[in-house]
Design an enzyme around this catalytic site. Structure first.
Site, PDB file in Angstrom:
ATOM      1  N   LYS A   1       0.693  -1.154  -0.026  1.00 12.81           N
ATOM      2  CA  LYS A   1      -0.070  -0.004   0.024  1.00 12.81           C
ATOM      3  C   LYS A   1       0.840   1.319  -0.099  1.00 12.81           C
ATOM      4  O   LYS A   1       0.799   1.954   1.002  1.00 12.81           O
ATOM      5  CB  LYS A   1      -1.008   0.128   1.212  1.00 12.81           C
ATOM      6  CG  LYS A   1      -1.895  -0.919   1.199  1.00 12.81           C
ATOM      7  CD  LYS A   1      -3.029  -0.925   2.247  1.00 12.81           C
ATOM      8  CE  LYS A   1      -3.917  -1.895   2.383  1.00 12.81           C
ATOM      9  NZ  LYS A   1      -3.336  -3.236   2.948  1.00 12.81           N
TER      10      LYS A   1
HETATM   11  O1  S5P Z   1      -9.265  -2.726   3.032  1.00  8.03           O
HETATM   12  C1  S5P Z   1      -8.469  -3.377   3.135  1.00  8.03           C
HETATM   13  C2  S5P Z   1      -7.621  -3.513   2.261  1.00  8.03           C
HETATM   14  C3  S5P Z   1      -6.644  -4.473   2.348  1.00  8.03           C
HETATM   15  S1  S5P Z   1      -5.364  -4.824   1.244  1.00  8.03           S
HETATM   16  N1  S5P Z   1      -8.612  -4.220   4.044  1.00  8.03           N
HETATM   17  C4  S5P Z   1      -7.973  -5.395   4.234  1.00  8.03           C
HETATM   18  O2  S5P Z   1      -8.099  -5.954   5.175  1.00  8.03           O
HETATM   19  N2  S5P Z   1      -7.049  -5.628   3.385  1.00  8.03           N
HETATM   20  C5  S5P Z   1      -5.895  -6.695   3.752  1.00  8.03           C
HETATM   21  O3  S5P Z   1      -6.608  -7.944   3.300  1.00  8.03           O
HETATM   22  C6  S5P Z   1      -5.250  -6.831   5.007  1.00  8.03           C
HETATM   23  O4  S5P Z   1      -4.000  -6.168   5.086  1.00  8.03           O
HETATM   24  C7  S5P Z   1      -4.854  -8.376   5.075  1.00  8.03           C
HETATM   25  O5  S5P Z   1      -3.975  -8.706   4.663  1.00  8.03           O
HETATM   26  C8  S5P Z   1      -6.255  -8.955   4.567  1.00  8.03           C
HETATM   27  C9  S5P Z   1      -7.642  -9.233   5.196  1.00  8.03           C
HETATM   28  O6  S5P Z   1      -7.006 -10.375   6.127  1.00  8.03           O
HETATM   29  P1  S5P Z   1      -8.294 -10.981   6.905  1.00  8.03           P
HETATM   30  O7  S5P Z   1      -7.401 -11.935   8.164  1.00  8.03           O
HETATM   31  O8  S5P Z   1      -9.101 -10.159   7.777  1.00  8.03           O
HETATM   32  O9  S5P Z   1      -9.174 -11.748   6.052  1.00  8.03           O
END
Ligand code: S5P
Length: 467
Positions: free
Chosen positions: A297
């Site tokens: 990012k």
């Molecule tokens: O808005 C966002 C953008 C990203 S890239 N919200 C997110 O959660 N992410 C990423 O997606 C976050 O950094 C993590 O790597 C992943 C979500 O992970 P989870 O464990 O919550 O599914």
């Protein structure tokens, strides 16, 4: 031209227009309900409707080769118009299948022919757009639609933004005026309908009917590879391998590699990251045919992101296929990343973070719109977005959505989860990004299989509906 006033009164008298409290398809509660299906029980009224619609097309000097009614209410309208005018008709199959010989548009027609879509009433214009997309997918040219009643709730603007000119016989205000004048309704009733309309001036088009399979039109080589992998593996699953130990990430790769199209990492959260980690990931990605996405990012000035993307211990553009950036610094961030990618000599695709999944994030719709504009200006590098909904109707810019689990919910730090069916089916994402739902499961492989199946089912289902 058929007398609008007498047609409105006939429609009211056969019960096609009712006043009360009704919940519309869009979920909005309305003081008025228009059900033009009843006209099939009243042939003279049905004929009057068809005559009026043909007259509207004639007055608008609308040239066309074939007519197509939006299923189902407008089918009899189009049929009667076709029989009266001698212009052929085509029929859109509402339950089109993504397989087999059944075509989504029936009838004898040729690509390039001009088609006018016939509809009963227009609210957001979504039903017309569904039919327009199906016709366009068959090569027909659609630039006009005719409807009996315009609810004056933004449909005509929604349609014109997508290149479809809407012609209508009458609007809601005309109808109310006629009914009050003929003492069919009290003026207070008309007033409450007008107030309702004032409060619901614009009804947006639901994302499910916006273009999506058309993402195949994406031009960037990384987007093309991504779509080819998606189709070959029948997987629109990106796994966020947010583990701190490089060996754990490699183990996960081996387990879920065959099931995914993208593996996303945060290299800066891996305790023991080395150049070998990057090489091992690259080898696994090539062996299992998935793309590598470094979720750094980027959000700094152009000069700094050049160094961040190409230097440091991570040397991101030397191994990643996908990178992402916030739009906040302005186009310098994109220009810096372009420079770093070009210097690497590798094809790398950029995703702009246009929306976030976290609760209370500061992104508003104006910011998202500006990210969309930035992406459109940088099509040589930008292949789409990290976003919570489809942003671009051309389908050429992809949407990857994080914040996905099999059950909606959230975590203790503001992450918000929606289901694959919701983010793909309702919000229009192309790919789902899943982290803890998979690597945090007792059996990550089994979990990945469940997400792959759910994501693919939602995508193919939504695509067959959008056709
Ligand atoms: O808005 C966002 C953008 C990203 S890239 N919200 C997110 O959660 N992410 C990423 O997606 C976050 O950094 C993590 O790597 C992943 C979500 O992970 P989870 O464990 O919550 O599914």
């Amino acid at each position: 031209m058929e007398d609008t006033e007498s047609l409105i009164l006939q429609l009211f008298d056969v019960g096609a227009v009712k006043f009360g409290r009704f919940t519309l398809k869009s979920g909005i509660e309305s003081p008025l309900y228009v059900d033009l299906r009843v006209t099939v029980s009243h042939p003279p009224v049905l004929e009057a409707v068809a005559r009026r619609l043909s007259a509207v097309l004639e007055a608008a000097q609308c040239e066309y080769d074939v007519l197509c009614g939006v299923p189902y209410t407008a089918l009899p309208f189009a049929t009667v118009m076709s029989v009266r005018s001698g212009k052929p008709m085509v029929m859109r199959r509402k339950e089109s299948k993504a397989y087999g010989l059944k075509r989504s548009v029936e009838g004898a027609y040729a690509a390039g022919q001009r088609c006018v879509v016939v509809e009963d009433l227009v609210t957001s214009g979504a039903s017309i757009l569904e039919t327009v997309e199906a016709l366009q997918a068959e090569g027909l040219q659609v630039d006009g639609a005719v409807a009996l009643l315009d609810r004056q709730q933004g449909g005509s603007v929604n349609l014109s933004q997508r290149g479809v000119r809407l012609h209508t016989a009458f609007g809601m205000e005309d109808m109310l005026r006629v009914l009050v004048r003929a003492s069919r309704i009290e003026s207070t009733v008309a007033q409450s309908v007008m107030e309702f309309m004032g409060a619901n001036r614009t009804v947006p088009v639901p994302v499910t009917v916006r273009c999506r399979w058309g993402a195949a039109a994406a031009a960037h080589p990384v987007a093309q590879r991504l779509l080819a992998i998606r189709d070959a593996k029948r997987s629109n699953l990106c796994v966020a391998a947010d583990l701190c130990d490089a060996a754990d990430i490699m183990r996960l790769c081996e387990q879920i590699g065959p099931l995914i199209c993208v593996l996303k990492v945060h290299a800066d959260t891996v305790d023991n990251w080395t150049a070998e980690t990057a090489s091992a990931l690259r080898a696994a990605a090539d062996r299992h045919n998935f793309l590598l996405f470094e979720d750094r990012k980027f959000a700094d000035i152009g000069h700094t992101v050049v160094c961040q993307a190409s230097g440091g211990v991570h040397r991101i553009v030397a191994w990643a296929d996908l990178i992402n950036a916030h739009g906040i610094p302005g186009r310098g961030v994109v220009d810096g990343l372009r420079q770093a990618c070009q210097a690497s000599g590798r094809a790398v695709g950029l995703l702009l973070v246009a929306q976030m999944s976290s609760k209370g994030n500061l992104i508003d719709s104006a910011y998202t719109e500006r990210c969309l504009a930035m992406a459109r200006e940088a099509r040589d590098l930008c292949i789409g977005f990290i976003a919570q909904e489809r942003l671009d109707d051309t389908g050429e810019l992809l949407v990857m959505t994080p914040g996905v689990q099999l059950a909606a919910g959230g975590d203790a730090l503001g992450q918000q989860y929606n289901t694959p069916a919701d983010v793909i089916g309702c919000r229009g994402a192309d790919f789902i990004i899943v982290g803890r739902g998979i690597y945090g499961a007792t059996d990550p492989c089994q979990a990945a299989r469940a997400y792959q199946a759910a994501g693919w089912a939602a995508l193919t289902d939504a695509s067959s509906r959008a056709r």
